[in-house]
Design a protein around this motif. Structure first.
Motif, PDB file in Angstrom:
ATOM      1  N   MET A  73       9.578  81.178  23.815  1.00  0.00           N
ATOM      2  CA  MET A  73       8.334  81.556  24.486  1.00  0.00           C
ATOM      3  C   MET A  73       7.416  82.221  23.474  1.00  0.00           C
ATOM      4  O   MET A  73       7.853  83.102  22.721  1.00  0.00           O
ATOM      5  N   ALA A  74       6.163  81.800  23.442  1.00  0.00           N
ATOM      6  CA  ALA A  74       5.220  82.280  22.444  1.00  0.00           C
ATOM      7  C   ALA A  74       3.989  82.880  23.109  1.00  0.00           C
ATOM      8  O   ALA A  74       3.819  82.823  24.327  1.00  0.00           O
ATOM      9  N   ARG A  75       3.123  83.437  22.255  1.00  0.00           N
ATOM     10  CA  ARG A  75       1.889  84.062  22.727  1.00  0.00           C
ATOM     11  C   ARG A  75       0.734  83.067  22.694  1.00  0.00           C
ATOM     12  O   ARG A  75       0.690  82.176  21.850  1.00  0.00           O
ATOM     13  N   GLU A  76      -0.218  83.281  23.588  1.00  0.00           N
ATOM     14  CA  GLU A  76      -1.355  82.371  23.688  1.00  0.00           C
ATOM     15  C   GLU A  76      -2.202  82.351  22.422  1.00  0.00           C
ATOM     16  O   GLU A  76      -2.811  81.341  22.079  1.00  0.00           O
ATOM     17  N   ASP A  77      -2.252  83.500  21.693  1.00  0.00           N
ATOM     18  CA  ASP A  77      -3.138  83.582  20.533  1.00  0.00           C
ATOM     19  C   ASP A  77      -2.598  82.852  19.307  1.00  0.00           C
ATOM     20  O   ASP A  77      -3.217  82.889  18.244  1.00  0.00           O
ATOM     21  N   GLY A  78      -1.423  82.212  19.428  1.00  0.00           N
ATOM     22  CA  GLY A  78      -0.882  81.461  18.305  1.00  0.00           C
ATOM     23  C   GLY A  78      -0.228  82.308  17.230  1.00  0.00           C
ATOM     24  O   GLY A  78       0.012  81.822  16.120  1.00  0.00           O
ATOM     25  N   SER A  79       0.081  83.576  17.537  1.00  0.00           N
ATOM     26  CA  SER A  79       0.665  84.472  16.537  1.00  0.00           C
ATOM     27  C   SER A  79       2.171  84.290  16.392  1.00  0.00           C
ATOM     28  O   SER A  79       2.815  85.054  15.695  1.00  0.00           O
ATOM     29  N   GLY A  80       2.728  83.303  17.053  1.00  0.00           N
ATOM     30  CA  GLY A  80       4.132  82.989  16.840  1.00  0.00           C
ATOM     31  C   GLY A  80       4.994  83.230  18.056  1.00  0.00           C
ATOM     32  O   GLY A  80       4.551  83.744  19.086  1.00  0.00           O
ATOM     33  N   VAL A  81       6.267  82.854  17.907  1.00  0.00           N
ATOM     34  CA  VAL A  81       7.241  82.993  18.987  1.00  0.00           C
ATOM     35  C   VAL A  81       7.460  84.464  19.301  1.00  0.00           C
ATOM     36  O   VAL A  81       7.577  85.298  18.399  1.00  0.00           O
ATOM     37  N   ALA A  82       7.521  84.786  20.595  1.00  0.00           N
ATOM     38  CA  ALA A  82       7.774  86.158  21.027  1.00  0.00           C
ATOM     39  C   ALA A  82       9.232  86.348  21.438  1.00  0.00           C
ATOM     40  O   ALA A  82       9.842  87.360  21.123  1.00  0.00           O
ATOM     41  N   VAL A  83       9.798  85.372  22.141  1.00  0.00           N
ATOM     42  CA  VAL A  83      11.188  85.452  22.611  1.00  0.00           C
ATOM     43  C   VAL A  83      11.841  84.104  22.358  1.00  0.00           C
ATOM     44  O   VAL A  83      11.247  83.054  22.636  1.00  0.00           O
ATOM     45  N   GLU A  84      13.061  84.156  21.844  1.00  0.00           N
ATOM     46  CA  GLU A  84      13.787  82.914  21.578  1.00  0.00           C
ATOM     47  C   GLU A  84      15.248  83.072  21.977  1.00  0.00           C
ATOM     48  O   GLU A  84      15.888  84.078  21.664  1.00  0.00           O
ATOM     49  N   VAL A  85      15.766  82.085  22.679  1.00  0.00           N
ATOM     50  CA  VAL A  85      17.185  82.002  23.007  1.00  0.00           C
ATOM     51  C   VAL A  85      17.728  80.771  22.305  1.00  0.00           C
ATOM     52  O   VAL A  85      17.274  79.655  22.558  1.00  0.00           O
ATOM     53  N   GLY A  86      18.697  80.966  21.420  1.00  0.00           N
ATOM     54  CA  GLY A  86      19.161  79.854  20.607  1.00  0.00           C
ATOM     55  C   GLY A  86      18.255  79.700  19.408  1.00  0.00           C
ATOM     56  O   GLY A  86      17.970  80.654  18.696  1.00  0.00           O
ATOM     57  N   GLY A  87      17.774  78.514  19.152  1.00  0.00           N
ATOM     58  CA  GLY A  87      16.872  78.292  18.027  1.00  0.00           C
ATOM     59  C   GLY A  87      17.411  77.262  17.054  1.00  0.00           C
ATOM     60  O   GLY A  87      18.440  76.623  17.286  1.00  0.00           O
ATOM     61  N   ASN A  88      16.721  77.122  15.932  1.00  0.00           N
ATOM     62  CA  ASN A  88      17.066  76.089  14.966  1.00  0.00           C
ATOM     63  C   ASN A  88      18.289  76.418  14.129  1.00  0.00           C
ATOM     64  O   ASN A  88      18.885  75.530  13.525  1.00  0.00           O
ATOM     65  N   SER A  89      18.647  77.707  14.014  1.00  0.00           N
ATOM     66  CA  SER A  89      19.744  78.093  13.137  1.00  0.00           C
ATOM     67  C   SER A  89      21.048  77.430  13.582  1.00  0.00           C
ATOM     68  O   SER A  89      21.398  77.435  14.753  1.00  0.00           O
ATOM     69  N   VAL A  90      21.767  76.860  12.607  1.00  0.00           N
ATOM     70  CA  VAL A  90      23.031  76.204  12.911  1.00  0.00           C
ATOM     71  C   VAL A  90      24.229  77.052  12.492  1.00  0.00           C
ATOM     72  O   VAL A  90      25.373  76.648  12.674  1.00  0.00           O
ATOM     73  N   ASP A  91      23.997  78.239  11.903  1.00  0.00           N
ATOM     74  CA  ASP A  91      25.101  79.056  11.411  1.00  0.00           C
ATOM     75  C   ASP A  91      25.306  80.321  12.237  1.00  0.00           C
ATOM     76  O   ASP A  91      26.017  81.225  11.827  1.00  0.00           O
ATOM     77  N   ALA A  92      24.689  80.427  13.380  1.00  0.00           N
ATOM     78  CA  ALA A  92      24.879  81.581  14.263  1.00  0.00           C
ATOM     79  C   ALA A  92      24.907  81.087  15.695  1.00  0.00           C
ATOM     80  O   ALA A  92      24.515  79.963  16.000  1.00  0.00           O
ATOM     81  N   GLY A  93      25.368  81.945  16.583  1.00  0.00           N
ATOM     82  CA  GLY A  93      25.484  81.562  17.982  1.00  0.00           C
ATOM     83  C   GLY A  93      24.134  81.514  18.682  1.00  0.00           C
ATOM     84  O   GLY A  93      23.074  81.651  18.064  1.00  0.00           O
ATOM     85  N   GLN A  94      24.179  81.325  19.981  1.00  0.00           N
ATOM     86  CA  GLN A  94      22.959  81.244  20.783  1.00  0.00           C
ATOM     87  C   GLN A  94      22.393  82.646  20.992  1.00  0.00           C
ATOM     88  O   GLN A  94      22.439  83.219  22.080  1.00  0.00           O
ATOM     89  N   MET A  95      21.809  83.188  19.934  1.00  0.00           N
ATOM     90  CA  MET A  95      21.304  84.556  19.959  1.00  0.00           C
ATOM     91  C   MET A  95      20.055  84.676  20.817  1.00  0.00           C
ATOM     92  O   MET A  95      19.304  83.720  21.003  1.00  0.00           O
ATOM     93  N   VAL A  96      19.823  85.884  21.318  1.00  0.00           N
ATOM     94  CA  VAL A  96      18.583  86.234  21.993  1.00  0.00           C
ATOM     95  C   VAL A  96      17.788  87.115  21.041  1.00  0.00           C
ATOM     96  O   VAL A  96      18.298  88.145  20.581  1.00  0.00           O
TER      97      VAL A  96
END
Length: 248
Positions: A73-96
């Motif tokens: 979930m990201a911000r409307e102003d385009g300043s980047g992701v605010a909350v992430e569950v999981g993600g692109n990383s393949v070397d860690a678990g489904q982090m919050v």
């Protein structure tokens, strides 16, 4: 001309009307703004994306570019992701992970631990300690005391020890537990030599206690050689996140 019953012509005309009605309805785009008393299923590697009128992605659910699955979930102003569950990383678990503006993806400000399930990763939490304490007795004694509410898997320590000339000072951390106190981490030994010595010691110590438990942490010190007076002063102790599976 053969006779055609009137009722058969009426039936044909009625069928033609129904076919025309069905053909028209197949061209009507159904409303997609509501799901009432039902479920929406997106499978087979599909995703759901919600964007602002300016094109910034506000919500992404499903498959990431690396093939892993999660929610962002990201911000409307385009300043980047605010909350992430999981993600692109393949070397860690489904982090919050929770991010400040512009800090994605390198610097989450709040997260669970990627390798030690059930523990806090960030923020790092300091343990309160007192100031430097002199050591002049061969009998080991407590110089510093902290009450630890276990939130992290790793304890990061930074302790300075001073030994005057011809004197040796030894420091050991101890943590209480179900079976009493036990030594944790490596001992810190300052050997004064001919002109004195001050050492700075930093360690990462795995805490074998469950999240949420409360235990006493002691800094114990003694003069193991010589007659001088040394000093023990911790710069700080922090609960921090793991950086590898071996620390979990």
């Amino acid at each position: 001309m053969p006779h055609v019953p009137t009722d058969l012509l009426d039936r044909i005309r009625a069928l033609e009307r129904e076919v025309a009605l069905l053909r028209g309805r197949t061209q009507i785009r159904p409303a997609l703004d509501q799901v009432l008393n039902g479920t929406v299923h997106i499978g087979e590697g599909g995703t759901l994306d919600v964007t602002s009128p300016g094109g910034a992605q506000l919500l992404g659910v499903g498959r990431f570019s690396t093939g892993r699955y999660g929610v962002a979930m990201a911000r409307e102003d385009g300043s980047g992701v605010a909350v992430e569950v999981g993600g692109n990383s393949v070397d860690a678990g489904q982090m919050v992970r929770l991010y400040a503006r512009g800090s994605y993806p390198a610097s989450p400000i709040v997260m669970d631990d990627g390798y030690a399930d059930g523990y806090l990763g960030r923020p790092w939490v300091p343990l309160p300690l007192t100031t430097g304490v002199d050591v002049s007795s061969p009998t080991e004694r407590t110089t510093h005391f902290a009450l630890m509410h276990v939130q992290h898997r790793i304890l990061s320590t930074s302790i300075n020890v001073y030994a005057p000339a011809d004197t040796t000072i030894r420091v050991q951390l101890r943590l209480s537990g179900p079976n009493g106190y036990e030594d944790i981490g490596a001992p810190i030994v300052a050997v004064g030599g001919t002109s004195g010595q001050e050492i700075s010691d930093a360690q990462r110590i795995k805490i074998d206690r469950a999240h949420g438990e409360r235990w006493r942490l002691l800094v114990r010190a003694s003069r193991t050689a010589g007659t001088g007076t040394g000093t023990v002063y911790p710069f700080g102790l922090w609960g921090v996140n793991t950086v590898a599976p071996s620390e979990a």
